[in-house]
Design a protein around this motif. Structure first.
Motif, short mmCIF file in Angstrom:
data_model
loop_
_atom_site.label_atom_id
_atom_site.label_comp_id
_atom_site.label_asym_id
_atom_site.label_seq_id
_atom_site.Cartn_x
_atom_site.Cartn_y
_atom_site.Cartn_z
N ASP A 1 23.22 56.22 3.78
CA ASP A 1 24.34 55.40 4.29
C ASP A 1 23.83 54.22 5.12
O ASP A 1 24.29 53.10 4.96
CB ASP A 1 25.24 56.24 5.22
N ILE A 2 22.91 54.53 6.02
CA ILE A 2 22.47 53.50 6.95
C ILE A 2 21.65 52.44 6.24
O ILE A 2 21.80 51.24 6.49
CB ILE A 2 21.62 54.12 8.09
N ASP B 1 18.19 63.66 7.77
CA ASP B 1 19.50 63.82 7.14
C ASP B 1 19.64 62.76 6.02
O ASP B 1 19.99 61.60 6.28
CB ASP B 1 20.59 63.66 8.20
N ARG B 2 19.39 63.19 4.79
CA ARG B 2 19.28 62.24 3.69
C ARG B 2 20.56 61.44 3.43
O ARG B 2 20.48 60.22 3.25
CB ARG B 2 18.83 62.95 2.41
N THR C 1 18.02 46.17 12.31
CA THR C 1 19.37 46.09 12.87
C THR C 1 20.17 47.33 12.50
O THR C 1 20.78 47.98 13.36
CB THR C 1 20.09 44.84 12.33
N ALA C 2 20.12 47.69 11.22
CA ALA C 2 20.90 48.85 10.75
C ALA C 2 20.43 50.12 11.46
O ALA C 2 21.25 50.93 11.93
CB ALA C 2 20.75 48.99 9.24
N GLY C 3 19.11 50.30 11.53
CA GLY C 3 18.57 51.53 12.11
C GLY C 3 18.87 51.63 13.60
O GLY C 3 19.33 52.68 14.08
N THR D 1 17.69 48.22 1.65
CA THR D 1 16.44 48.68 1.03
C THR D 1 16.48 48.37 -0.46
O THR D 1 17.49 48.65 -1.11
CB THR D 1 16.28 50.21 1.22
N PRO D 2 15.41 47.81 -1.04
CA PRO D 2 15.42 47.54 -2.47
C PRO D 2 15.43 48.85 -3.26
O PRO D 2 15.02 49.89 -2.74
CB PRO D 2 14.12 46.77 -2.70
#
Lengths: 700, 700
Positions: free
Chosen positions: B332-333, B326-327, B364-366, B338-339
């Motif tokens: 969002d996450i 789900d792109r 952490t985010a994931g 991410t650079p």
């Protein structure tokens, strides 16, 4: 253009962007170069001047008096072009550009501008977006990776920078010495093929490992690979095997991943050993670099554990390793050294009761015998075995038989005592693994390479086709604005290539249909002919198995009526009347001009089974007839051509000739991009194969 | 018979053959028992008396006053029977027989005599030909293998002794704690199923690993496995996958290896995770024992190396791991962590520029997000990353999310600094691997188990067939001395099972043939009927596609003439006239009573393709209709039933019912051993499937 020799063995090197700041890549580069023992001159360049690691820093490369072979660039992307112009002025031969921020983030224009300028001024660019180059020959580590790289005989070419740096570390742990490691990055100029040219000729390189994500100029790469594998094994990892992986690879590098099925087929044809995982790739390199090529295929498994022996037997089947099966000879060789409750049959099971002396005796017997060409030695840790003896034995046997061209590989399994041996065995370059499947996969890779090297070197063959006639047909279609040929045009192409098709006539009215059927001979098939009707069956445009005049008349009227009713605006040219082709073995053959690799031919199970069974084989064209035969045999469907259930053998030569013809069409008629026959009906020997349905596409 | 509880948790143990000689197994056994911390009583037994390791040695077991639960026997084979009689007299419950030299070397009689005696006296035998038993619950190491076994939650059952001992060592190195390890040896009495019963119920055992070479009572084993996988994962290695490997396994253990295709299918059906190599098996056990089951299938890959990310994506496809796609949610996450030149699409590519802080933020985010159910974290050694932070991060995250039912697995790749982390990470039980494919294969195994556990538990279904009628048909054939049914008998069985066949009549003369054709309806097929003619086509005994009376008359005469001429002595019963079956999708279905596993059903691509494509799926019967559907979907041919190239969907329900009927025939009519329909013609929905050719074998 300069020879790549000067990239790997430069007399002098400049680091543009050299820095005294330990956190900078420009510091690390100078540090690694100085630490590596490089004997040429090193010139740090930075407009700020000063010193780096005791070396004078020159403001620009133009300030250096000496000649410079290689200028390694590690400055922000926006300044790279200017630096390259100065390199050109200085007469530099190679510019490895470490800097990222070019095509990989969409900045393609700047990258093109830099390469164009460099090439126009006799320079070649490596990268951009790379971690650098290590060359054992020059003792030169121009990377920002680890400082200590162990010199040796494996060369690595990698498209991924992060992975490449980690690989350096991994090779050190595994005691795999490197002759070179090169990061190709965006491949804006120098690509894998260029690097291979040098590494194949380099005597210090015994095995080449490539990590690829995408390919730009496939035909040249294949040519180089093909030549290279005649000299040394080339192991290749191409990520993006799966559909989703290919998408990920494309988004990662911007490189076209292409169809993996084709890639797999053509690289194998070139004799390349393709590894799935990094672990397999490293294992194969480690083994191949230490191991002589065998003189034959008789492999024996010697084991002190029955269970691992059985697993190794399974693995041999999986990886195509031929287990020697001459029972009397095996008994002769091993009966004196095998206990009665063991087995002298392959695997040679010495059982868990084997002592180190017994194991030694079995290895001695096996390796000494001329009928045995390779040995897989398995060891399970037991209480009866002096494990120090094991290490000595492994070292001695592998050293002794390396020069005798008799490969031996060990797989050892157990606890702490095995674990403690590992660093020693690695240091001694003994070919050993800790998993049976891994060990056997190495032997499989070795034999795949052995087969390639010992296969007869056939000259590609060809056939005569009437390519002028085919070009005329294609020209007509182009004038008509079409990118494909109609059925009757396809038949004309088949005629020009001398491939039989069903007899067929275009009938414009009822009388012509009846006459055509009589001329063709019953039973016949009728199909509507209209550019506007794509799916003929769906609108009642097809009638099969018409046995006589009455049925033809009825069918003609029914077809016209139904098509008119369902597609009132379709331009109907008429009805095609053809003789009904008897059923045979239905296969598919094809040829296409692949955007990456050039002419490719294909063979597979035909009919509706193509899409579901996906039982197909591919080859680069041109080929010899023997190689086409090998392609046929690769498919699961091949036995159908030999005749199953007591049927007679089919016309295999006819299939081979038809593939040869399609390949030649693609080679000679450059307007045609794709040609596919499905089904090609194949009958018994002596009866022509018949192209029932032909689909031909015209390229741009 | 005693409960296996007393084998694993005995109150007292005797060692018959205890020895003071350090080179003897009888010494080692006592040494290991005493060293392991066992709290029960230990009684060394040896007619010579004396002491072993400070313990009094009793001349015979009868001299011990205490009750004895387990008597471990390690004396020469010829003395074992006598020792067993004494054990019986003493009231021992279990006799593990270490001694070899029984059925594995052909000495089956003595083995049978011992077991029969033991069982008649209420004892159970483990082995013979084993290395012993370790039980963490009793802190009891009754093996002659390594002394130190780390207690934990993996139980191992192994048929190979040498391999088992080496496994103990390997588990220690990998820090895989064991709840039990048992060697089954010749399985003369206690077999895998018995041991599984105990281990499945044992709370300390979280994962079971089995190494099997051959199976004796397959149906009971499958029943136990099926129940067991509802409680814990069971990983299985069965050597002898390949044909040659099966032969090697058979010669090694005397066990029937059986068809691996069937074995593979039925064990998967039971939810067993089958590993090919020891390495995979150990990796899966290590992961599964440390990892919670996830709550769903959305997996993300987080990586600091694009290349390994792509490889992991390939591996996910290979091992059936579902990458969350789900792109917008992924963006969002991950967009904050991410650079810009990385990727927030799965794989999440933090690039080689990622620092340890950046990597931490992404994990952490994931892990925190509810849409993500599992994380595959890949790390390539770079210069920017504090590797000590990596170890801490790995430990913290894996501990934190274990209780949150969110699996995380690490794959780390690099040099020395990675290598040094390994022992620490193993000790901390962090689920990590050093190869991407290995890590993903573990996640694949976890999801295979997850699917099994979350699949609806269908009750097996059945259909009504006229089994009495079928038995009559079979009885007739038996009276005739045949082990197979003739074509018309096969049709009678089909009728009794309510599966449509072509209409057919036996004609004894020309008039009957004409009448039969008229009754059947044109076109018809005619075939000679004679027990003496096996290959009908070869002697001109078949005529196809006869459209009218004249053709039938001609064909009848031609068939009789040709068969008489070519096989003058054949007894000709007549000619079978059947209606010609329209072409449909040709499939094969079958059912058989497998000697090892019981009733099995089969589905595959039919016609001549069966033999070459080998596209078949198998299941134990009985089954639910949903499970039969799953079996259909396993084949590559399944899309043919859905309709390819715009065809309508076929009568899939009809296929499922037909399989259900064949399975029921095998279940209910125990005289029939094999039943196969090839081809079964399948048409569009609403049209009956038709059994064109039926082959039925009668068992012994």
């Amino acid at each position: 253009m300069p020879n790549l020799h000067d990239l790997f063995e430069p007399r002098s090197i400049a680091v543009i962007g050299a820095s005294a700041d330990r956190g900078k890549i420009g510091y690390r580069l100078v540090e690694n170069i100085l630490a590596s023992g490089y004997r040429g001159e090193v010139y740090p360049i930075n407009p700020r001047g000063g010193e780096v690691l005791g070396r004078r820093v020159y403001p620009t490369i133009l300030d250096v008096e000496d000649e410079i072979d290689v200028a390694c660039i590690a400055i922000p992307a926006a300044s790279v072009f200017h630096a390259v112009t100065q390199c050109a002025q200085k007469g530099v031969k190679f510019v490895p550009i470490i800097t990222s921020g070019f095509s990989e983030v969409g900045n393609l224009e700047e990258e093109k501008r830099i390469v164009a300028y460099a090439r126009a001024h006799g320079m070649r660019v490596l990268g951009p977006n790379i971690f650098g180059v290590y060359s054992a020959k020059a003792s030169l580590n121009t990377t920002f990776g680890p400082r200590d790289i162990q010199p040796g005989h494996v060369a690595i070419i990698t498209q991924s920078g992060a992975l490449g740096i980690a690989m350096i570390g991994k090779t050190a742990v595994e005691e795999i010495g490197l002759s070179a490691i090169v990061s190709v990055g965006n491949k804006a100029d120098i690509d894998e093929a260029d690097l291979l040219d040098y590494l194949i000729a380099d005597d210090d390189t015994h095995v080449i490992l490539m990590y690829i994500e995408g390919i730009k100029t496939g035909d040249r790469l294949l040519e180089v690979l093909s030549g290279g594998t005649q000299h040394k094994p080339i192991v290749l990892i191409k990520a993006g095997r799966s559909e989703r992986g290919a998408v990920a690879a494309a988004s990662h590098t911007g490189a076209l991943a292409g169809s993996d099925v084709i890639f797999e087929a053509v690289t194998r044809q070139c004799g390349v050993l393709r590894a799935e995982s990094l672990r397999d790739a490293f294992a194969w390199c480690k083994f191949l670099v230490e191991t002589p090529l065998p003189s034959g295929e008789n492999t024996v498994i010697i084991t002190n554990g029955g269970g691992v022996g059985v697993m190794a037997t399974d693995a041999c089947e999986k990886y195509g390793v031929n287990l020697y099966g001459d029972r009397p000879t095996l008994k002769d060789i091993f009966s004196d050294v095998t206990p009665a409750f063991g087995s002298t049959q392959n695997p040679i099971d010495l059982t868990g009761q084997a002592t180190d002396a017994g194991y030694h005796a079995a290895l001695t017997a096996g390796l000494a015998h001329p009928a045995i060409h390779a040995v897989i030695a398995l060891y399970c840790e037991t209480m009866l075995f002096d494990i120090d003896q094991l290490a000595t034995m492994m070292t001695t046997f592998s050293a002794r038989y390396r020069s005798a061209h008799k490969p031996i590989i060990f797989s050892i399994f157990g606890g702490d005592r095995i674990e403690t041996l590992i660093p020693t065995l690695r240091k001694r370059h003994v070919p050993f693994f800790t998993d049976v499947y891994e060990a056997v996969s190495c032997v499989g890779a070795m034999y795949a390479y052995f087969h390639h090297r010992t296969a007869p070197a056939d000259a590609p063959e060809g056939v005569d086709i009437n390519s002028r006639r085919i070009d005329q047909v294609v020209d007509n279609a182009r004038r008509d604005g079409r990118g494909f040929l109609l059925a009757y045009e396809g038949q004309q192409v088949m005629a020009a290539a001398d491939i039989a098709t069903p007899q067929s006539h275009l009938a414009h009215n009822l009388d012509e249909a009846v006459a055509a059927a009589a001329a063709t001979g019953y039973p016949v098939v009728m199909k509507i002919v209209s550019k506007d009707i794509l799916h003929k069956s769906d609108v009642g445009g097809v009638a099969l198995d018409l046995d006589n005049r009455d049925e033809v008349m009825d069918a003609y009227q029914a077809i016209i009526r139904s098509c008119r009713a369902q597609q009132p605006h379709a331009m109907i040219e008429g009805v095609e009347v053809s003789n009904m082709v008897p059923r045979g073995v239905e296969i598919i053959i094809g040829a296409r001009r692949d955007a990456t690799f050039g002419p490719i031919v294909m063979f597979g199970l035909g009919g509706v089974y193509v899409e579901v069974m996906k039982d197909m084989a591919f080859r680069l064209f041109p080929l010899s007839r023997r190689e086409i035969m090998a392609m046929l045999k690769e498919t699961r469907a091949y036995p159908l051509l030999l005749g199953v259930r007591g049927e007679a053998q089919k016309n295999i030569d006819g299939v081979i000739e038809a593939i040869m013809k399609l390949g030649t069409v693609i080679q000679q008629c450059r307007q045609i991009s794709d040609i596919e026959i499905n089904p090609l009906m194949v009958y018994e020997q002596g009866i022509d194969v018949t192209a029932v349905d032909v689909r031909i596409l015209i390229g741009n």
